[in-house]
Design a protein around this motif. Sequence first.
Motif, PDB file in Angstrom:
ATOM      1  N   PRO A  89      23.088 -33.301 -32.332  1.00 36.36           N
ATOM      2  CA  PRO A  89      22.306 -33.750 -33.651  1.00 36.36           C
ATOM      3  C   PRO A  89      21.231 -32.884 -34.345  1.00 36.36           C
ATOM      4  CG  PRO A  89      22.980 -35.809 -32.531  1.00 36.36           C
ATOM      5  CD  PRO A  89      23.157 -34.519 -31.547  1.00 36.36           C
ATOM      6  N   ARG A  90      20.516 -32.437 -33.374  1.00 40.91           N
ATOM      7  CA  ARG A  90      19.216 -31.479 -33.675  1.00 40.91           C
ATOM      8  C   ARG A  90      19.683 -30.143 -33.964  1.00 40.91           C
ATOM      9  NH1 ARG A  90      18.465 -31.051 -28.031  1.00 40.91           N
ATOM     10  NH2 ARG A  90      18.077 -28.713 -27.411  1.00 40.91           N
ATOM     11  N   LEU A  91      20.881 -29.932 -33.833  1.00 41.52           N
ATOM     12  CA  LEU A  91      21.485 -28.315 -34.045  1.00 41.52           C
ATOM     13  C   LEU A  91      22.454 -28.366 -35.259  1.00 41.52           C
ATOM     14  CD1 LEU A  91      21.441 -26.943 -30.331  1.00 41.52           C
ATOM     15  CD2 LEU A  91      19.800 -26.641 -32.431  1.00 41.52           C
ATOM     16  N   GLN A  92      22.715 -29.563 -35.668  1.00 42.56           N
ATOM     17  CA  GLN A  92      23.923 -29.776 -36.590  1.00 42.56           C
ATOM     18  C   GLN A  92      23.467 -28.943 -37.890  1.00 42.56           C
ATOM     19  OE1 GLN A  92      25.118 -33.777 -36.990  1.00 42.56           O
ATOM     20  NE2 GLN A  92      25.932 -33.660 -34.943  1.00 42.56           N
ATOM     21  N   ARG A  93      24.298 -28.355 -38.890  1.00 42.17           N
ATOM     22  CA  ARG A  93      23.874 -27.749 -40.272  1.00 42.17           C
ATOM     23  C   ARG A  93      23.605 -26.430 -40.166  1.00 42.17           C
ATOM     24  NH1 ARG A  93      25.776 -32.240 -42.426  1.00 42.17           N
ATOM     25  NH2 ARG A  93      24.633 -34.220 -42.747  1.00 42.17           N
ATOM     26  N   HIS A  94      23.881 -25.954 -38.898  1.00 38.77           N
ATOM     27  CA  HIS A  94      23.317 -24.505 -38.805  1.00 38.77           C
ATOM     28  C   HIS A  94      24.184 -23.297 -38.287  1.00 38.77           C
ATOM     29  CE1 HIS A  94      19.056 -25.565 -38.860  1.00 38.77           C
ATOM     30  NE2 HIS A  94      19.070 -26.696 -38.203  1.00 38.77           N
ATOM     31  N   GLY A  95      25.541 -23.892 -38.517  1.00 36.09           N
ATOM     32  CA  GLY A  95      26.886 -22.972 -38.290  1.00 36.09           C
ATOM     33  C   GLY A  95      27.370 -23.037 -36.861  1.00 36.09           C
ATOM     34  N   LEU A  96      26.617 -23.831 -35.898  1.00 35.81           N
ATOM     35  CA  LEU A  96      27.179 -23.847 -34.486  1.00 35.81           C
ATOM     36  C   LEU A  96      28.558 -24.422 -34.532  1.00 35.81           C
ATOM     37  CD1 LEU A  96      27.013 -23.271 -31.653  1.00 35.81           C
ATOM     38  CD2 LEU A  96      25.385 -25.169 -31.329  1.00 35.81           C
ATOM     39  N   GLY A  97      28.967 -25.405 -35.124  1.00 31.75           N
ATOM     40  CA  GLY A  97      30.332 -26.116 -35.415  1.00 31.75           C
ATOM     41  C   GLY A  97      31.299 -24.837 -35.843  1.00 31.75           C
ATOM     42  N   GLY A  98      30.952 -24.398 -36.635  1.00 27.88           N
ATOM     43  CA  GLY A  98      31.963 -23.386 -37.225  1.00 27.88           C
ATOM     44  C   GLY A  98      32.204 -22.121 -35.944  1.00 27.88           C
ATOM     45  N   ARG A  99      31.054 -21.763 -35.591  1.00 30.27           N
ATOM     46  CA  ARG A  99      31.253 -20.736 -34.286  1.00 30.27           C
ATOM     47  C   ARG A  99      31.993 -21.316 -33.363  1.00 30.27           C
ATOM     48  NH1 ARG A  99      25.805 -19.462 -32.125  1.00 30.27           N
ATOM     49  NH2 ARG A  99      27.158 -17.906 -30.916  1.00 30.27           N
ATOM     50  N   LEU A 100      31.773 -22.345 -32.745  1.00 30.86           N
ATOM     51  CA  LEU A 100      32.549 -23.012 -31.695  1.00 30.86           C
ATOM     52  C   LEU A 100      34.052 -23.068 -32.216  1.00 30.86           C
ATOM     53  CD1 LEU A 100      30.530 -25.975 -30.564  1.00 30.86           C
ATOM     54  CD2 LEU A 100      31.730 -24.460 -29.060  1.00 30.86           C
ATOM     55  N   LEU A 101      34.446 -23.430 -33.432  1.00 25.40           N
ATOM     56  CA  LEU A 101      35.910 -23.434 -33.972  1.00 25.40           C
ATOM     57  C   LEU A 101      36.362 -22.088 -33.966  1.00 25.40           C
ATOM     58  CD1 LEU A 101      38.031 -25.395 -34.672  1.00 25.40           C
ATOM     59  CD2 LEU A 101      36.926 -25.485 -37.246  1.00 25.40           C
ATOM     60  N   ALA A 102      35.767 -21.363 -34.674  1.00 20.90           N
ATOM     61  CA  ALA A 102      36.375 -19.889 -34.544  1.00 20.90           C
ATOM     62  C   ALA A 102      36.376 -19.448 -33.480  1.00 20.90           C
ATOM     63  CB  ALA A 102      35.362 -19.213 -35.373  1.00 20.90           C
ATOM     64  N   ALA A 103      35.713 -19.449 -32.481  1.00 18.37           N
ATOM     65  CA  ALA A 103      35.987 -18.844 -30.931  1.00 18.37           C
ATOM     66  C   ALA A 103      37.016 -19.692 -30.526  1.00 18.37           C
ATOM     67  CB  ALA A 103      34.500 -19.331 -30.090  1.00 18.37           C
ATOM     68  N   LEU A 104      37.166 -20.961 -30.640  1.00 17.20           N
ATOM     69  CA  LEU A 104      38.322 -21.721 -29.981  1.00 17.20           C
ATOM     70  C   LEU A 104      39.690 -21.163 -30.459  1.00 17.20           C
ATOM     71  CD1 LEU A 104      39.545 -23.784 -28.024  1.00 17.20           C
ATOM     72  CD2 LEU A 104      39.413 -25.299 -29.884  1.00 17.20           C
TER      73      LEU A 104
END
Length: 171
Positions: A89-104
């Motif tokens: 939660p403290r790192l949400q809304r900074h693009g990390l979810g998108g980076r993880l998804l793109a990497a996968l």
Amino acid sequence: MGMSVTISTAEHSDAEKILKLQYLCYQGEAELYGDYAIEPLTQTLDELRAELAEGVVLVARLGQEVVGSVRGAVDDDGTARIGKLIVHPRLQRHGLGGRLLAALEGRLAAEAEAKRYRLFTGHRSQVNLRMYRKLGYEQVGAAEPVSRRLSLVHMEKSAQSAPPATYAATA
């Protein structure tokens, strides 16, 4: 200064960290739907370890801390089934979810010849729906009712529409 978040393949020893993060991350979804018995909150460590052995599981690390994760596997028809994208939660809304998804997506295309990517989220999960649409996913079919409180929205995109990604990138 600050540390970079790195994305890499999950190790067997990461299972407990991923499960604890998953439990933290799905509290909001459970509250949104009024259901604390959703599968991400009831999954066992043994079930997670089986997923680690069967598919591709990536983690995002900030130093030694696991701060994000995503899982996926490609079936016989070339459909990559993606699940449990989580970010602390403290790192949400900074693009990390998108980076993880793109990497996968990049890994599944390169190693398992994925032709399309498919995932699902709850119909009330507007933040998730907005992010997936922004990343090129489109709803497939009608929402699937699971209970009177929850319907699943299935989303898909073609592997050709996904930009190539490296899974060991840092930011």
